[in-house]
Design an enzyme around this catalytic site. Structure first.
Site, mmCIF file in Angstrom:
data_model
loop_
_atom_site.group_PDB
_atom_site.id
_atom_site.type_symbol
_atom_site.label_atom_id
_atom_site.label_comp_id
_atom_site.label_asym_id
_atom_site.label_seq_id
_atom_site.Cartn_x
_atom_site.Cartn_y
_atom_site.Cartn_z
ATOM 1 N N ASP A 184 -9.977 -2.122 -20.207
ATOM 2 C CA ASP A 184 -10.159 -2.796 -21.500
ATOM 3 C C ASP A 184 -8.870 -3.475 -21.976
ATOM 4 O O ASP A 184 -7.964 -2.823 -22.488
ATOM 5 C CB ASP A 184 -10.626 -1.757 -22.521
ATOM 6 C CG ASP A 184 -10.953 -2.366 -23.870
ATOM 7 O OD1 ASP A 184 -10.854 -3.595 -24.017
ATOM 8 O OD2 ASP A 184 -11.306 -1.591 -24.788
ATOM 9 N N HIS A 244 0.815 -1.223 0.000
ATOM 10 C CA HIS A 244 0.000 0.000 0.000
ATOM 11 C C HIS A 244 0.848 1.272 0.000
ATOM 12 O O HIS A 244 0.356 2.358 -0.336
ATOM 13 C CB HIS A 244 -0.925 -0.009 1.222
ATOM 14 C CG HIS A 244 -2.262 0.627 0.992
ATOM 15 N ND1 HIS A 244 -2.432 1.722 0.170
ATOM 16 C CD2 HIS A 244 -3.495 0.333 1.491
ATOM 17 C CE1 HIS A 244 -3.714 2.070 0.177
ATOM 18 N NE2 HIS A 244 -4.373 1.243 0.953
#
Length: 496
Positions: free
Chosen positions: A421, A174
């Site tokens: 995509d 993180h």
């Protein structure tokens, strides 16, 4: 071993030619150091792994993006640094990528068959952690030691292919970035798959950090909840009560929830009607988002599931994305911020409000609270407060009262993970959504999110996002007994 271990393996020697950049304060909070994130994307398509590797190699050779190939180090003063190799090669790659190939259908794999799928009624699935043996490589990092005690790059990618599906898991600490930052990486990766280098933005956040300037514009005292900030006494009181709760209710579980499009549509219509009924005919109807309604439903469900009191303070903490709150501070038309850019936006409720008020009113309270706190002055004051608290304690500031119930929400939907995509890497499509609508080809049909940490994520909800069918996906961590009540609420939602 993890960040809080008393002993650690030896750390690698510094490579003299590496460029060294210290991590900025926002990325060094103890909660960031102590959390490893996995995002797994499932495609009903077979993707070309060689194309995936080539495009990511190209991305991390671009000027600003090379910084993602840095090695994480801790200097003798205990401060974290990035060490960026002057060049990447087989001995020091920009990222770690592993592959597992199966010649069978994903439905024939014992864990692949258990991956959640959209349902016609609200459904609850087992913990996303149970899929980790499939989704993670055997040597995938699990804690900060796996980075600072090795020469491991920041990004670990594991690609699993079947005859009719592909799974991509990205693992990172993180300290590197939040989920919005990971979405930037994924979208830049897919832009290069399409051959569109112009769509890859320049990166901010490594050498210079706009958050530092942001925290110097407005004093912390102007933050609207400054008078509720915990002092040392309140902080340890709150921690003590939470420790007792975890000792009393020792078992907790992370579960995945699917809310079908029709069910959420009914909830939103109900909320809209309730808000309209509470206002005069001439008053405009205020906006509440689908996420507001979902969170309002979750809070009401937890009020009963956790046995909260009518006089109890309930703090609903929403993660606020600073990238969208102050555009001019972070981005121009061709740049993007890489790092952790989050503040928590608290909404204070009383137990009797959650118990007695309609869902629409609770959703509206959440929306109004977020709107109040995302003004430039409030965001700047919040940032100043967090900077001060981090410098003094290493922790992020808490507000409220020590006896409150803290319910936190991280809205990953804003990262639009279901819209990423990868169609330019598709070799073969097999999913029903792709066959019915080619626009769904190469886009994830399911997203799995897991946090690995020694710390508890109890009462934390992650709104993963909305898939192509309009179904919403959530993951939450609750004490085990509370899930029985959530199941009843989901059944009730499906029956309405």
């Amino acid at each position: 071993m993890g960040f809080f271990s008393s002993t650690q393996p030896p750390r690698p020697a510094t490579v003299p030619s590496d460029e060294i950049i210290p991590l900025h304060f926002w990325n060094t909070a103890l909660c960031m150091r102590g959390t490893v994130l996995d995002i797994s994307l499932k495609f009903d398509d077979v993707l070309d792994t060689s194309k995936l590797r080539s495009a990511l190699e190209e991305l991390l050779e671009m000027k600003d993006w090379r910084q993602l190939g840095a090695r994480l180090r801790m200097n003798p003063n205990g401060r974290l640094e990035y060490h960026i190799p002057t060049r990447f090669d087989a001995s020091r790659p920009a990222f770690a990528m592993t592959n597992a190939q199966h010649e069978t259908s994903i439905a024939d794999h014992p864990l692949g068959a258990r991956i959640p799928h959209a349902t016609s009624t609200p459904a609850i699935f087992p913990s996303p952690d149970v899929l980790s043996p499939l989704l993670r490589s055997e040597d995938a990092p699990k804690n900060i030691d796996d980075w600072i005690c090795s020469d491991r790059p920041q990004l670990s990618i594991h690609i699993i292919t079947f005859s009719d599906a592909t799974l991509i898991t990205v693992t990172w600490l993180h300290t590197l970035t939040d989920v919005m930052g990971m979405a930037l990486i994924l979208n830049a990766w897919t832009a290069l798959l399409r051959g569109n280098r112009e769509a890859v933005p320049k990166l901010q956040g490594f050498r210079l950090d706009p958050l530092t300037e942001l925290g110097q514009r407005t004093p912390a005292e102007k933050y609207m909840h400054f008078n509720r900030v915990f002092g040392r006494k309140e902080f340890w009181w709150f921690i003590g009560l939470n420790v007792l709760d975890r000792l009393w209710y020792r078992q907790e579980e992370r579960r995945t929830i699917c809310i079908p499009a029709a069910s959420l549509r009914n909830l939103c219509q109900q909320s809209s009607s309730e808000i309209c009924a509470s206002r005069g005919k001439e008053e405009p109807v205020p906006f509440v988002s689908e996420s507001d309604v979902l969170l309002g439903w979750w809070v009401r469900s937890l009020y009963s599931a956790l046995g909260l009191r009518t006089d109890q303070t309930i703090l609903v903490n929403n993660a606020l994305n600073l990238r969208t709150s102050l555009h001019e501070s972070f981005t121009s038309n061709n740049s993007a911020y890489m790092g952790n850019a989050l503040c928590m936006s608290p909404t204070f409720l009383r137990g009797h409000q959650v118990a007695d008020e309609p869902l629409g009113q609770i959703a509206l309270r959440i929306r109004e609270s977020v709107t109040e706190q995302r003004t430039p002055e409030q965001v700047e004051a919040m940032t100043a407060l967090q900077m001060q608290t981090m410098e003094q304690t290493g922790y992020l500031a808490l507000v409220g009262d020590p006896r409150m119930m803290l319910l936190s929400c991280s809205n990953w939907h804003k990262a639009r993970l279901f819209d990423i995509d990868f169609s330019s890497a598709v070799l073969q499509s097999s999913g029903p959504s792709s066959l019915q609508n080619p626009q769904h080809t190469g886009k994830p049909c399911y997203v799995n999110g897991v946090q690995h940490s020694a710390n508890s994520f109890r009462n934390v909800l992650s709104v993963i996002g909305k898939d192509a069918g309009g179904n919403w996906w959530l993951t939450g961590v609750l004490r085990t007994d509370a899930w029985t009540h959530i199941e009843k609420q989901l059944h009730k939602l499906g029956s309405s």
